[in-house]
Write an enzyme that holds these catalytic residues in place. Structure first.
Site, PDB file in Angstrom:
ATOM      1  N   LYS A  25       0.027   2.056   1.467  1.00  0.00           N
ATOM      2  CA  LYS A  25      -0.330   1.070   0.438  1.00  0.00           C
ATOM      3  C   LYS A  25      -1.089   1.746  -0.705  1.00  0.00           C
ATOM      4  O   LYS A  25      -0.723   1.595  -1.873  1.00  0.00           O
ATOM      5  CB  LYS A  25      -1.180  -0.061   1.041  1.00  0.00           C
ATOM      6  CG  LYS A  25      -1.544  -1.131   0.028  1.00  0.00           C
ATOM      7  CD  LYS A  25      -2.337  -2.265   0.652  1.00  0.00           C
ATOM      8  CE  LYS A  25      -3.779  -1.891   0.812  1.00  0.00           C
ATOM      9  NZ  LYS A  25      -4.619  -3.010   1.259  1.00  0.00           N
ATOM     10  N   ASP A  44       0.640  -5.352   0.556  1.00  0.00           N
ATOM     11  CA  ASP A  44      -0.700  -5.820   0.914  1.00  0.00           C
ATOM     12  C   ASP A  44      -0.551  -7.189   1.578  1.00  0.00           C
ATOM     13  O   ASP A  44       0.556  -7.611   1.911  1.00  0.00           O
ATOM     14  CB  ASP A  44      -1.612  -5.865  -0.323  1.00  0.00           C
ATOM     15  CG  ASP A  44      -1.250  -7.002  -1.257  1.00  0.00           C
ATOM     16  OD1 ASP A  44      -0.155  -7.603  -1.099  1.00  0.00           O
ATOM     17  OD2 ASP A  44      -2.063  -7.314  -2.143  1.00  0.00           O
TER      18      ASP A  44
END
Ligand code: SF4
Length: 120
Positions: A25, A44
């Site tokens: 991420k 996310d």
């Protein structure tokens, strides 16, 4: 980073993932938003939730969700797609009380937790 990369933020996924604490991420955020390199899709909590609600994935693991998304989203849209999903998750498609009545994706969405009306 100073020792390994001469004080520069690296520009490849492999190098990013070698930094302690940096997972996909973070690497995708830095590479995409920082450098404009579409190395993957940021997953996310918003991207996870909306991808599941819109049936873009059946998975719950962020790495597997990303693998599903990169198969169906053209690479030249990966960076923008992440931003759009995150904004949508903040603005309308919230976790607990999505404002489905205001959502342009309403007719395409079969999420089990879709709401018919906004709260009074
Ligand atoms: S209709 Fe509701 S649940 Fe579906 S994407 Fe829009 S806001 Fe999210």
């Amino acid at each position: 980073m100073v020792n390994e990369f001469g004080g520069q933020v690296p520009k490849t996924m492999e190098e990013m993932l070698s930094i302690p604490g940096a997972a996909r991420k973070t690497a995708n955020v830095v590479l995409g938003t920082g450098y404009g390199i579409a190395s993957g899709i940021v997953v996310d909590t918003h991207v996870s939730r909306i991808s599941q609600r819109l049936d873009l994935t059946k998975n719950t693991d962020p790495v597997k969700i990303e693998q599903d998304l990169v198969k169906i989203i053209p690479q030249d849209r990966w960076i923008l797609f992440s931003h759009q999903m995150i904004l949508h998750g903040r603005a309308l498609c919230m976790a607990r009380a999505p404002e489905c009545i205001r959502c342009d994706l309403n007719s395409l969405c079969y999420a089990p937790d879709k709401r018919a009306q906004t709260a009074p």
